[in-house]
Design a protein around this motif. Sequence first.
Motif, mmCIF file in Angstrom:
data_model
loop_
_atom_site.group_PDB
_atom_site.id
_atom_site.type_symbol
_atom_site.label_atom_id
_atom_site.label_comp_id
_atom_site.label_asym_id
_atom_site.label_seq_id
_atom_site.Cartn_x
_atom_site.Cartn_y
_atom_site.Cartn_z
ATOM 1 N N ASP A 167 0.817 -1.213 0.000
ATOM 2 C CA ASP A 167 0.000 0.000 0.000
ATOM 3 C C ASP A 167 0.851 1.264 0.000
ATOM 4 N N VAL A 168 1.902 1.266 0.812
ATOM 5 C CA VAL A 168 2.752 2.454 0.972
ATOM 6 C C VAL A 168 4.214 2.029 0.942
ATOM 7 N N VAL A 169 5.034 2.825 0.262
ATOM 8 C CA VAL A 169 6.487 2.680 0.337
ATOM 9 C C VAL A 169 7.016 3.905 1.067
ATOM 10 N N PHE A 170 7.764 3.666 2.124
ATOM 11 C CA PHE A 170 8.178 4.753 3.016
ATOM 12 C C PHE A 170 9.694 4.896 3.031
ATOM 13 N N ILE A 171 10.169 6.076 2.631
ATOM 14 C CA ILE A 171 11.604 6.348 2.622
ATOM 15 C C ILE A 171 12.067 6.771 4.015
ATOM 16 N N GLY A 172 13.132 6.125 4.491
ATOM 17 C CA GLY A 172 13.821 6.552 5.704
ATOM 18 C C GLY A 172 15.066 7.313 5.292
ATOM 19 N N PRO A 173 15.015 8.649 5.258
ATOM 20 C CA PRO A 173 16.128 9.423 4.680
ATOM 21 C C PRO A 173 17.468 9.236 5.384
ATOM 22 N N MET A 174 17.476 9.140 6.711
ATOM 23 C CA MET A 174 18.752 9.063 7.403
ATOM 24 C C MET A 174 19.494 7.771 7.073
ATOM 25 N N ASP A 175 18.820 6.628 7.223
ATOM 26 C CA ASP A 175 19.470 5.360 6.891
ATOM 27 C C ASP A 175 19.851 5.305 5.411
ATOM 28 N N LEU A 176 19.002 5.860 4.561
ATOM 29 C CA LEU A 176 19.313 5.875 3.131
ATOM 30 C C LEU A 176 20.577 6.692 2.872
ATOM 31 N N SER A 177 20.688 7.842 3.520
ATOM 32 C CA SER A 177 21.871 8.679 3.321
ATOM 33 C C SER A 177 23.143 7.979 3.803
ATOM 34 N N VAL A 178 23.042 7.250 4.908
ATOM 35 C CA VAL A 178 24.194 6.509 5.417
ATOM 36 C C VAL A 178 24.634 5.458 4.401
ATOM 37 N N SER A 179 23.659 4.723 3.848
ATOM 38 C CA SER A 179 23.994 3.659 2.888
ATOM 39 C C SER A 179 24.582 4.213 1.597
ATOM 40 N N MET A 180 24.298 5.493 1.313
ATOM 41 C CA MET A 180 24.799 6.117 0.090
ATOM 42 C C MET A 180 26.114 6.855 0.318
ATOM 43 N N GLY A 181 26.617 6.833 1.553
ATOM 44 C CA GLY A 181 27.881 7.501 1.852
ATOM 45 C C GLY A 181 27.771 8.999 2.009
ATOM 46 N N VAL A 182 26.550 9.511 2.244
ATOM 47 C CA VAL A 182 26.345 10.959 2.429
ATOM 48 C C VAL A 182 25.547 11.187 3.720
ATOM 49 N N LYS A 183 26.004 10.619 4.816
ATOM 50 C CA LYS A 183 25.297 10.627 6.090
ATOM 51 C C LYS A 183 24.764 12.009 6.469
ATOM 52 N N GLY A 184 23.436 12.075 6.622
ATOM 53 C CA GLY A 184 22.780 13.291 7.071
ATOM 54 C C GLY A 184 22.641 14.379 6.030
ATOM 55 N N GLU A 185 23.194 14.190 4.847
ATOM 56 C CA GLU A 185 23.101 15.205 3.783
ATOM 57 C C GLU A 185 21.837 14.949 2.967
ATOM 58 N N LEU A 186 20.707 15.309 3.546
ATOM 59 C CA LEU A 186 19.427 14.934 2.954
ATOM 60 C C LEU A 186 19.115 15.699 1.673
ATOM 61 N N ASP A 187 19.825 16.807 1.443
ATOM 62 C CA ASP A 187 19.636 17.566 0.203
ATOM 63 C C ASP A 187 20.700 17.246 -0.838
ATOM 64 N N HIS A 188 21.522 16.249 -0.572
ATOM 65 C CA HIS A 188 22.568 15.864 -1.525
ATOM 66 C C HIS A 188 21.924 15.451 -2.863
ATOM 67 N N PRO A 189 22.546 15.797 -3.980
ATOM 68 C CA PRO A 189 21.975 15.435 -5.295
ATOM 69 C C PRO A 189 21.670 13.942 -5.442
ATOM 70 N N ASP A 190 22.514 13.091 -4.855
ATOM 71 C CA ASP A 190 22.248 11.646 -4.937
ATOM 72 C C ASP A 190 20.977 11.277 -4.183
ATOM 73 N N MET A 191 20.732 11.953 -3.058
ATOM 74 C CA MET A 191 19.502 11.705 -2.293
ATOM 75 C C MET A 191 18.283 12.179 -3.083
#
Length: 255
Positions: A167-191
């Motif tokens: 029904d819903v897909v929910f993004i967890g931005p902090m964990d996602l940013s960590v896995s992408m190597g840009v911890k806490g940079e939620l406005d990073h272009p990759d994010m």
Amino acid sequence: MMKNSLKEKLKSGKCVYGPFMMTASTDTAEILANVGCDMIMIDGEHGAMGFETAGKMISQIKYTQTTPLLRVPWNDLTMVKQGLDTGASGIMIPMINSKEEAERAIQYCHYPPNGVRGFGAGRASLFGINTESYWEYAKEELLVILQVEHVKAVENIDEILSVPGIDVVFIGPMDLSVSMGVKGELDHPDMQAAYSKVLDACQKHNIVPGIMTQPNLMKKHIDLGFRFLLGGIDAMFIHQGAKQLLEEFKSSINS
């Protein structure tokens, strides 16, 4: 059959909002439920409560206009089963990174023949009193929320969302940013690119996109296309309110 009002709102295209609950307090659950939010997410992954307390919190919430949801600790049959037996109207399952993991999650949420969930006299059926009505409710009205919080999930998002029953897909931005190597940079272009990829897949598969939001970001998230917003934590509300009064007190005696 009783309807899931939150699911009805989402089906009609509305945006919904609610806070997280981290503390093990039935009193706080009742207070927050009377604020008027669409939902409350009880955090069984990182929060302080076990399933027994979560069930009591859900009982306090469900007699209001707010819908009780529960995040379980992991994509595990026992955890999902026990989580649903609390009576939650929706279940959030963390760290879904592949189509196979999504298929297992959906199976765990449903009774046979559509899944493998075992049927028992839990709180959801009022400990066996309302078994038939709950059986129908679980089949039609349960809200299933899968979390995208790793770069692998973003890479596999189209395959994940091809699984029926989400029904819903929910993004967890902090964990996602960590896995992408840009911890806490939620406005990073990759994010931002990851958000866009998930949003496009949700539109393609007719699944509601959700995200963890925060003050001053809600309008941005809604404008991007997110319709299921969670933001704020009960502990933060208490801390911020108490701190505000303390600062006023200190200012008063020093002036």
